[in-house]
Design an enzyme around this catalytic site. Structure first.
Site, PDB file in Angstrom:
ATOM      1  N   GLY A   1       0.478  -1.169   0.087  1.00  0.00           N
ATOM      2  CA  GLY A   1      -0.144  -0.351  -0.051  1.00  0.00           C
ATOM      3  C   GLY A   1       0.767   1.150  -0.188  1.00  0.00           C
ATOM      4  O   GLY A   1      -0.392   2.571   0.312  1.00  0.00           O
TER       5      GLY A   1
ATOM      6  N   GLU B   1       4.019  -6.489   1.949  1.00  0.00           N
ATOM      7  CA  GLU B   1       4.160  -7.104   0.664  1.00  0.00           C
ATOM      8  C   GLU B   1       4.087  -5.476  -0.133  1.00  0.00           C
ATOM      9  O   GLU B   1       1.901  -5.285  -0.919  1.00  0.00           O
ATOM     10  CB  GLU B   1       2.202  -7.558   0.838  1.00  0.00           C
ATOM     11  CG  GLU B   1       2.264  -8.617   1.827  1.00  0.00           C
ATOM     12  CD  GLU B   1       0.354  -9.369   1.879  1.00  0.00           C
ATOM     13  OE1 GLU B   1      -0.201  -8.519   1.035  1.00  0.00           O
ATOM     14  OE2 GLU B   1      -0.078 -10.350   2.331  1.00  0.00           O
ATOM     15  N   PRO B   2       5.053  -5.109  -0.854  1.00  0.00           N
ATOM     16  CA  PRO B   2       4.791  -4.070  -1.690  1.00  0.00           C
ATOM     17  C   PRO B   2       4.738  -3.953  -2.741  1.00  0.00           C
ATOM     18  O   PRO B   2       5.516  -5.006  -3.356  1.00  0.00           O
ATOM     19  CB  PRO B   2       6.467  -3.208  -1.475  1.00  0.00           C
ATOM     20  CG  PRO B   2       7.033  -4.227  -0.443  1.00  0.00           C
ATOM     21  CD  PRO B   2       6.128  -5.373   0.294  1.00  0.00           C
ATOM     22  N   GLY B   3       3.834  -3.177  -3.414  1.00  0.00           N
ATOM     23  CA  GLY B   3       4.097  -3.407  -4.755  1.00  0.00           C
ATOM     24  C   GLY B   3       4.588  -2.663  -5.840  1.00  0.00           C
ATOM     25  O   GLY B   3       5.921  -2.253  -6.105  1.00  0.00           O
TER      26      GLY B   3
ATOM     27  N   ARG C   1      -4.942   2.686 -16.539  1.00  0.00           N
ATOM     28  CA  ARG C   1      -4.803   2.949 -15.277  1.00  0.00           C
ATOM     29  C   ARG C   1      -5.937   4.389 -15.691  1.00  0.00           C
ATOM     30  O   ARG C   1      -6.661   5.039 -14.480  1.00  0.00           O
ATOM     31  CB  ARG C   1      -4.047   3.875 -14.371  1.00  0.00           C
ATOM     32  CG  ARG C   1      -2.849   2.356 -13.895  1.00  0.00           C
ATOM     33  CD  ARG C   1      -1.991   2.222 -12.873  1.00  0.00           C
ATOM     34  NE  ARG C   1      -2.220   2.753 -11.921  1.00  0.00           N
ATOM     35  CZ  ARG C   1      -2.185   3.991 -11.159  1.00  0.00           C
ATOM     36  NH1 ARG C   1      -1.695   4.232 -11.822  1.00  0.00           N
ATOM     37  NH2 ARG C   1      -2.488   3.642 -10.285  1.00  0.00           N
TER      38      ARG C   1
ATOM     39  N   CYS D   1     -11.287   2.776 -29.843  1.00  0.00           N
ATOM     40  CA  CYS D   1     -12.543   2.604 -30.129  1.00  0.00           C
ATOM     41  C   CYS D   1     -13.576   2.715 -28.725  1.00  0.00           C
ATOM     42  O   CYS D   1     -14.335   2.368 -28.834  1.00  0.00           O
ATOM     43  CB  CYS D   1     -13.476   2.035 -31.289  1.00  0.00           C
ATOM     44  SG  CYS D   1     -13.006   2.161 -32.688  1.00  0.00           S
ATOM     45  N   GLU D   2     -12.926   3.691 -27.567  1.00  0.00           N
ATOM     46  CA  GLU D   2     -13.579   4.005 -26.428  1.00  0.00           C
ATOM     47  C   GLU D   2     -13.661   5.816 -26.847  1.00  0.00           C
ATOM     48  O   GLU D   2     -12.313   5.699 -26.631  1.00  0.00           O
ATOM     49  CB  GLU D   2     -13.194   3.431 -25.978  1.00  0.00           C
ATOM     50  CG  GLU D   2     -13.694   1.815 -26.044  1.00  0.00           C
ATOM     51  CD  GLU D   2     -14.439   1.853 -25.100  1.00  0.00           C
ATOM     52  OE1 GLU D   2     -15.089   2.184 -23.929  1.00  0.00           O
ATOM     53  OE2 GLU D   2     -14.550   0.228 -24.532  1.00  0.00           O
TER      54      GLU D   2
HETATM   55  N1  LLP Z   1      -1.025  -7.361  -1.105  1.00  0.00           N
HETATM   56  C1  LLP Z   1      -2.411  -7.383  -0.639  1.00  0.00           C
HETATM   57  C2  LLP Z   1      -3.336  -8.711  -0.040  1.00  0.00           C
HETATM   58  C3  LLP Z   1      -2.760  -6.637  -2.164  1.00  0.00           C
HETATM   59  O1  LLP Z   1      -4.567  -6.707  -2.226  1.00  0.00           O
HETATM   60  C4  LLP Z   1      -2.028  -5.924  -2.433  1.00  0.00           C
HETATM   61  C5  LLP Z   1      -2.606  -4.668  -3.648  1.00  0.00           C
HETATM   62  C6  LLP Z   1      -0.882  -5.446  -2.655  1.00  0.00           C
HETATM   63  C7  LLP Z   1      -0.663  -6.337  -1.197  1.00  0.00           C
HETATM   64  C8  LLP Z   1       0.409  -4.023  -3.250  1.00  0.00           C
HETATM   65  O2  LLP Z   1      -0.342  -3.263  -2.469  1.00  0.00           O
HETATM   66  P1  LLP Z   1       1.121  -2.287  -3.154  1.00  0.00           P
HETATM   67  O3  LLP Z   1       2.438  -1.580  -2.424  1.00  0.00           O
HETATM   68  O4  LLP Z   1       1.058  -2.450  -4.843  1.00  0.00           O
HETATM   69  O5  LLP Z   1       0.107  -1.208  -3.394  1.00  0.00           O
HETATM   70  N2  LLP Z   1      -4.662  -2.247 -10.419  1.00  0.00           N
HETATM   71  C9  LLP Z   1      -4.671  -0.733  -8.951  1.00  0.00           C
HETATM   72  C10 LLP Z   1      -3.878  -1.293  -7.812  1.00  0.00           C
HETATM   73  C11 LLP Z   1      -4.835  -2.640  -7.248  1.00  0.00           C
HETATM   74  C12 LLP Z   1      -4.187  -2.603  -5.991  1.00  0.00           C
HETATM   75  C13 LLP Z   1      -4.342  -4.448  -5.443  1.00  0.00           C
HETATM   76  N3  LLP Z   1      -4.046  -4.495  -4.442  1.00  0.00           N
HETATM   77  C14 LLP Z   1      -3.565   0.508  -9.801  1.00  0.00           C
HETATM   78  O6  LLP Z   1      -2.753   0.364 -10.653  1.00  0.00           O
HETATM   79  O7  LLP Z   1      -3.496   1.697  -9.373  1.00  0.00           O
END
Ligand code: LLP
Length: 419
Positions: free
Chosen positions: A239, A273-275, A314, A346-347
């Protein structure tokens, strides 16, 4: 570290010419900086030291095998939400015991696959899921490591589509329900209670909501302890927000210090759990201007580029703002205007940006910023468009890490035309 900088007016990635990448690989193409991914991972690791902590990279943010390998080599574990993501982790050399499995809808097949491999933990999101996991584990003669995903009813103050920690959300279970699930799990020989987790949302600007969630998890952990149910880890999800436009980058030091303070003496390993934080600003999407349609009268001016909402959804889906810069200095015949940067799909919702003050000419190469997270992974074949290629820049060189799809591949799964 910003891996994208200009030299003689031309935009480079780690000193590699984006023009060269576009000329060699074509457009649209995603370009990532490996150095950036490494520096973000190390910064997070440093902010958490000396806590006993494990960073489980959220595969969903960018699941290219070369990206996963980069984090695997750095020592990361992985947060997955499907059997497909688990396949990817394995293909990238990740170890199953470093994997946590999140998600509200795990199928039997996915559970079996993960149980046989011996993953680190199942983050269970409902009562019925706990039952299913117990049955599958018993059937396979395994013991499933379990954490209950608590929904702490905390407002992450982010876009509603990516807010997951309110009681109106489908994710997790309220603390009282979680407590009853723990009691059941701890008496079940097919389950081993190992942790507690939550994930309250994505693109969170400050540490406060996360720390509020931590407090409520710690409270439940201590109630469980007094009932003889000991936990080994606490997983606070991902997050952490990043800068797309003018938002502040997430304050890692404040977060790290608060985590250390709150977890001191708890005996719990911290899992994150960072993405997005690790990858978003390490990527750009390169796209070329096909046509310009300047405004007639008081209409809008459109720059039509070769990347669309199928390549980067996005902006269309979350009204997300992505920076857009020409890779080269403006040509003499460039036209300055406030452009809507739109794709060929086409949107009317097919846009990458609105109202950008830019000097553009047909053929110009543009870099769409902050495209390392939730870009390629959310791409589709809408309008039968092949998905883009992906390139990794590393040590002054670039390499193709996923080739562009071709139209033959798009037709390959369809058969039996006349029944
Ligand atoms: N852990 C869980 C259980 C999650 O559902 C998520 C993201 C993460 C970790 C990683 O979150 P982060 O660190 O990346 O914020 N498609 C959307 C974001 C969807 C996120 C869903 N869950 C966008 O493009 O902003």
């Amino acid at each position: 570290m910003n891996p994208f900088s200009r030299q003689d007016g031309e935009l480079l990635a780690e000193n590699v010419r984006l023009n060269d990448i576009a000329d060699n690989v074509g457009t649209p193409v995603y370009v990532y900086s490996k150095g950036y991914f490494e520096s973000r991972y190390r910064a997070l690791e440093a902010a958490l030291a000396p806590l006993d902590a494990r960073i489980c990279y959220a595969v969903k943010a960018n699941s290219n095998l070369s990206v996963l390998r980069c984090f695997q080599v750095l020592g990361a574990g992985f947060d997955i939400v499907s059997g497909g993501e688990l396949q990817r982790v394995l293909a990238a050399g990740g170890r199953p015991e470093t994997v946590v499995f999140s998600g509200v809808g795990k199928s039997e097949a996915e559970m079996d696959f993960a149980l046989k491999l011996g993953i680190g933990c199942f983050n269970v999101e409902s009562d019925q899921e706990l039952d299913r996991l117990s049955r599958r584990a018993a059937l396979l003669g395994r013991v499933a490591p379990v954490s209950v995903r608590v929904n702490p009813n905390v407002d992450a103050r982010t876009h509603p589509y990516i807010s997951t920690g309110l009681k109106t959300s489908k994710f997790g279970v309220p603390a009282a329900e979680a407590e009853a699930m723990y009691q059941r799990a701890s008496a079940d020989p097919a389950l081993e209670v190992t942790g507690i987790d939550c994930h309250i949302g994505s693109q969170i600007a400050s540490a406060e909501p996360l720390l509020e969630a931590l407090d409520s998890l710690l409270e439940l952990a201590s109630r469980l302890k007094s009932q003889g149910i000991g936990l080994r880890h606490l997983d606070l999800g991902g997050g952490l927000g990043v800068r797309y436009n003018d938002e502040p980058d997430f304050d890692l030091d404040t977060y790290g210090e608060a985590l250390k303070h709150k977890l001191r003496g708890s005996g719990l390993q911290l899992v994150l759990e960072p993405g997005r934080y690790l990858v978003a600003n390490g990527g750009v999407l390169l796209t070329r201007v096909e046509y310009l349609k300047p405004a007639a009268e008081d209409g809008r001016s459109f720059a039509i580029v070769d990347a669309g909402m199928n390549d980067l959804i996005r902006p269309a889906l979350y009204q997300a703002w992505h920076g857009i810069e020409p890779v080269n200095p403006a040509a003499e015949d460039a036209r300055r205007d406030h452009w809507d940067i739109v794709g060929p799909v086409c949107e009317s919702g097919d846009f990458l940006a609105h109202d950008r003050d830019l000097a553009l000419a047909p053929g110009d190469l543009l870099a769409v910023g902050s495209a390392g997270a939730y870009g390629m992974v959310q791409s589709s074949n809408y309008n039968s468009r092949p998905r883009p290629a992906e390139v990794m820049v590393e040590n002054g060189r670039f390499r193709l890490i996923r080739r562009r799809e071709n139209s033959r591949e798009l037709l390959a799964l369809e058969k039996d035309l006349d029944g």
